[in-house]
Design a protein around this motif. Structure first.
Motif, PDB file in Angstrom:
ATOM      1  N   GLY A  73       0.789  -1.220   0.000  1.00  0.00           N
ATOM      2  CA  GLY A  73       0.000   0.000   0.000  1.00  0.00           C
ATOM      3  C   GLY A  73       0.825   1.277   0.000  1.00  0.00           C
ATOM      4  O   GLY A  73       0.271   2.368   0.110  1.00  0.00           O
ATOM      5  N   ASN A  74       2.164   1.152  -0.135  1.00  0.00           N
ATOM      6  CA  ASN A  74       3.010   2.338  -0.208  1.00  0.00           C
ATOM      7  C   ASN A  74       2.856   2.962  -1.593  1.00  0.00           C
ATOM      8  O   ASN A  74       2.927   2.267  -2.599  1.00  0.00           O
ATOM      9  N   VAL A  75       2.675   4.260  -1.616  1.00  0.00           N
ATOM     10  CA  VAL A  75       2.429   4.963  -2.870  1.00  0.00           C
ATOM     11  C   VAL A  75       3.645   5.800  -3.229  1.00  0.00           C
ATOM     12  O   VAL A  75       4.260   6.435  -2.372  1.00  0.00           O
ATOM     13  N   SER A  76       4.026   5.777  -4.508  1.00  0.00           N
ATOM     14  CA  SER A  76       5.113   6.633  -4.974  1.00  0.00           C
ATOM     15  C   SER A  76       4.711   7.251  -6.305  1.00  0.00           C
ATOM     16  O   SER A  76       3.930   6.692  -7.065  1.00  0.00           O
ATOM     17  N   LEU A  77       5.264   8.420  -6.545  1.00  0.00           N
ATOM     18  CA  LEU A  77       5.011   9.147  -7.780  1.00  0.00           C
ATOM     19  C   LEU A  77       6.153   8.844  -8.738  1.00  0.00           C
ATOM     20  O   LEU A  77       7.313   9.009  -8.395  1.00  0.00           O
ATOM     21  N   ARG A  78       5.838   8.369  -9.925  1.00  0.00           N
ATOM     22  CA  ARG A  78       6.861   7.991 -10.890  1.00  0.00           C
ATOM     23  C   ARG A  78       6.582   8.683 -12.218  1.00  0.00           C
ATOM     24  O   ARG A  78       5.478   9.094 -12.503  1.00  0.00           O
ATOM     25  N   ASP A  79       7.631   8.748 -13.056  1.00  0.00           N
ATOM     26  CA  ASP A  79       7.456   9.197 -14.432  1.00  0.00           C
ATOM     27  C   ASP A  79       8.251   8.263 -15.335  1.00  0.00           C
ATOM     28  O   ASP A  79       8.987   7.392 -14.863  1.00  0.00           O
ATOM     29  N   GLU A  80       8.104   8.430 -16.639  1.00  0.00           N
ATOM     30  CA  GLU A  80       8.739   7.502 -17.571  1.00  0.00           C
ATOM     31  C   GLU A  80      10.260   7.564 -17.491  1.00  0.00           C
ATOM     32  O   GLU A  80      10.939   6.548 -17.608  1.00  0.00           O
ATOM     33  N   ILE A  81      10.811   8.752 -17.268  1.00  0.00           N
ATOM     34  CA  ILE A  81      12.265   8.875 -17.173  1.00  0.00           C
ATOM     35  C   ILE A  81      12.770   8.115 -15.951  1.00  0.00           C
ATOM     36  O   ILE A  81      13.793   7.433 -16.016  1.00  0.00           O
ATOM     37  N   GLU A  82      12.050   8.190 -14.849  1.00  0.00           N
ATOM     38  CA  GLU A  82      12.459   7.438 -13.659  1.00  0.00           C
ATOM     39  C   GLU A  82      12.394   5.943 -13.923  1.00  0.00           C
ATOM     40  O   GLU A  82      13.300   5.199 -13.541  1.00  0.00           O
ATOM     41  N   GLU A  83      11.364   5.500 -14.609  1.00  0.00           N
ATOM     42  CA  GLU A  83      11.235   4.081 -14.939  1.00  0.00           C
ATOM     43  C   GLU A  83      12.392   3.629 -15.832  1.00  0.00           C
ATOM     44  O   GLU A  83      12.977   2.581 -15.614  1.00  0.00           O
ATOM     45  N   ARG A  84      12.741   4.439 -16.828  1.00  0.00           N
ATOM     46  CA  ARG A  84      13.853   4.101 -17.710  1.00  0.00           C
ATOM     47  C   ARG A  84      15.174   4.108 -16.943  1.00  0.00           C
ATOM     48  O   ARG A  84      16.041   3.273 -17.188  1.00  0.00           O
ATOM     49  N   SER A  85      15.326   5.061 -16.032  1.00  0.00           N
ATOM     50  CA  SER A  85      16.553   5.127 -15.220  1.00  0.00           C
ATOM     51  C   SER A  85      16.712   3.851 -14.409  1.00  0.00           C
ATOM     52  O   SER A  85      17.803   3.276 -14.350  1.00  0.00           O
ATOM     53  N   LEU A  86      15.642   3.418 -13.775  1.00  0.00           N
ATOM     54  CA  LEU A  86      15.697   2.190 -12.980  1.00  0.00           C
ATOM     55  C   LEU A  86      16.000   0.978 -13.860  1.00  0.00           C
ATOM     56  O   LEU A  86      16.746   0.083 -13.451  1.00  0.00           O
ATOM     57  N   ALA A  87      15.459   0.955 -15.066  1.00  0.00           N
ATOM     58  CA  ALA A  87      15.724  -0.155 -15.982  1.00  0.00           C
ATOM     59  C   ALA A  87      17.204  -0.189 -16.377  1.00  0.00           C
ATOM     60  O   ALA A  87      17.806  -1.267 -16.452  1.00  0.00           O
ATOM     61  N   VAL A  88      17.793   0.986 -16.616  1.00  0.00           N
ATOM     62  CA  VAL A  88      19.222   1.031 -16.961  1.00  0.00           C
ATOM     63  C   VAL A  88      20.054   0.545 -15.782  1.00  0.00           C
ATOM     64  O   VAL A  88      20.975  -0.267 -15.946  1.00  0.00           O
ATOM     65  N   ILE A  89      19.741   1.002 -14.598  1.00  0.00           N
ATOM     66  CA  ILE A  89      20.490   0.591 -13.402  1.00  0.00           C
ATOM     67  C   ILE A  89      20.359  -0.916 -13.188  1.00  0.00           C
ATOM     68  O   ILE A  89      21.341  -1.601 -12.884  1.00  0.00           O
ATOM     69  N   ASP A  90      19.153  -1.448 -13.387  1.00  0.00           N
ATOM     70  CA  ASP A  90      18.944  -2.902 -13.252  1.00  0.00           C
ATOM     71  C   ASP A  90      19.721  -3.689 -14.305  1.00  0.00           C
ATOM     72  O   ASP A  90      20.069  -4.844 -14.085  1.00  0.00           O
ATOM     73  N   ALA A  91      20.003  -3.076 -15.462  1.00  0.00           N
ATOM     74  CA  ALA A  91      20.693  -3.756 -16.557  1.00  0.00           C
ATOM     75  C   ALA A  91      22.216  -3.748 -16.405  1.00  0.00           C
ATOM     76  O   ALA A  91      22.912  -4.381 -17.199  1.00  0.00           O
ATOM     77  N   LEU A  92      22.745  -3.051 -15.404  1.00  0.00           N
ATOM     78  CA  LEU A  92      24.199  -3.030 -15.215  1.00  0.00           C
ATOM     79  C   LEU A  92      24.690  -4.434 -14.871  1.00  0.00           C
ATOM     80  O   LEU A  92      24.111  -5.113 -14.013  1.00  0.00           O
ATOM     81  N   ASP A  93      25.737  -4.875 -15.544  1.00  0.00           N
ATOM     82  CA  ASP A  93      26.268  -6.216 -15.283  1.00  0.00           C
ATOM     83  C   ASP A  93      27.225  -6.190 -14.082  1.00  0.00           C
ATOM     84  O   ASP A  93      27.600  -5.129 -13.590  1.00  0.00           O
ATOM     85  N   GLU A  94      27.601  -7.370 -13.630  1.00  0.00           N
ATOM     86  CA  GLU A  94      28.463  -7.488 -12.446  1.00  0.00           C
ATOM     87  C   GLU A  94      29.810  -6.806 -12.635  1.00  0.00           C
ATOM     88  O   GLU A  94      30.342  -6.195 -11.726  1.00  0.00           O
ATOM     89  N   ALA A  95      30.363  -6.910 -13.840  1.00  0.00           N
ATOM     90  CA  ALA A  95      31.662  -6.281 -14.106  1.00  0.00           C
ATOM     91  C   ALA A  95      31.552  -4.760 -13.992  1.00  0.00           C
ATOM     92  O   ALA A  95      32.429  -4.113 -13.405  1.00  0.00           O
ATOM     93  N   ALA A  96      30.490  -4.187 -14.531  1.00  0.00           N
ATOM     94  CA  ALA A  96      30.295  -2.736 -14.437  1.00  0.00           C
ATOM     95  C   ALA A  96      30.098  -2.322 -12.986  1.00  0.00           C
ATOM     96  O   ALA A  96      30.673  -1.319 -12.535  1.00  0.00           O
ATOM     97  N   LEU A  97      29.311  -3.079 -12.250  1.00  0.00           N
ATOM     98  CA  LEU A  97      29.085  -2.757 -10.837  1.00  0.00           C
ATOM     99  C   LEU A  97      30.392  -2.825 -10.046  1.00  0.00           C
ATOM    100  O   LEU A  97      30.646  -1.985  -9.178  1.00  0.00           O
ATOM    101  N   ALA A  98      31.227  -3.807 -10.370  1.00  0.00           N
ATOM    102  CA  ALA A  98      32.515  -3.927  -9.679  1.00  0.00           C
ATOM    103  C   ALA A  98      33.406  -2.726  -9.983  1.00  0.00           C
ATOM    104  O   ALA A  98      34.072  -2.187  -9.083  1.00  0.00           O
ATOM    105  N   ARG A  99      33.418  -2.279 -11.231  1.00  0.00           N
ATOM    106  CA  ARG A  99      34.217  -1.101 -11.572  1.00  0.00           C
ATOM    107  C   ARG A  99      33.640   0.162 -10.940  1.00  0.00           C
ATOM    108  O   ARG A  99      34.383   1.021 -10.479  1.00  0.00           O
ATOM    109  N   MET A 100      32.330   0.281 -10.909  1.00  0.00           N
ATOM    110  CA  MET A 100      31.695   1.446 -10.275  1.00  0.00           C
ATOM    111  C   MET A 100      31.958   1.467  -8.780  1.00  0.00           C
ATOM    112  O   MET A 100      32.026   2.527  -8.163  1.00  0.00           O
TER     113      MET A 100
END
Length: 132
Positions: A73-100
């Protein structure tokens, strides 16, 4: 009550925490599925949040934000750019995360977490009597 003994540290993400994403340009490009122009990479050194939002927002519909409710029941306000941002972050591979993870901001946070984990315990608050 006196100091509770809860450790804390203020970490300044200068200029913005999105700079961590640009720390591994190749990894970010793989997650986004396209190249990042040299001009954008240069600008990201000074305005990483604006550049990241622009890159993920290209071609996005700029509709009004929408309300999203989770199972609890937690409510949050989202927009398409936020959704795309989260999708990009979720798509980062382990090697990229290790370098970051080698970015100074992340290293400072990780060092603090390790310091707290090594800390031997929590001190109970000490009651303080006030005069009067």
């Amino acid at each position: 009550m006196a100091w509770s003994g809860v450790p804390f540290r203020l970490v300044l993400a200068v200029p913005q925490v999105e700079a961590v994403l640009f720390h591994d340009r190749a990894g970010l490009e793989r997650a986004m599925g396209r190249r990042i122009a040299d001009e954008d990479a240069f600008e990201a050194r000074f305005r990483p949040k604006a550049v990241f939002r622009r890159l993920v927002g290209e071609g996005a519909e700029h509709d009004a934000p929408f309300v999203e409710e989770d199972a609890d029941g937690n409510v949050s306000l989202r927009d398409e750019i936020e959704e795309r941002s989260l999708a990009v972050i979720d798509a980062l591979d382990e090697a990229a995360l290790a370098r970051m993870a080698t970015h100074p901001i992340i290293r400072e946070i990780a060092a603090f977490v390790a310091e707290v984990e090594a800390w031997d315990g929590y001190e109970q608050p000490v009651p303080v009597r006030r005069a009067g």
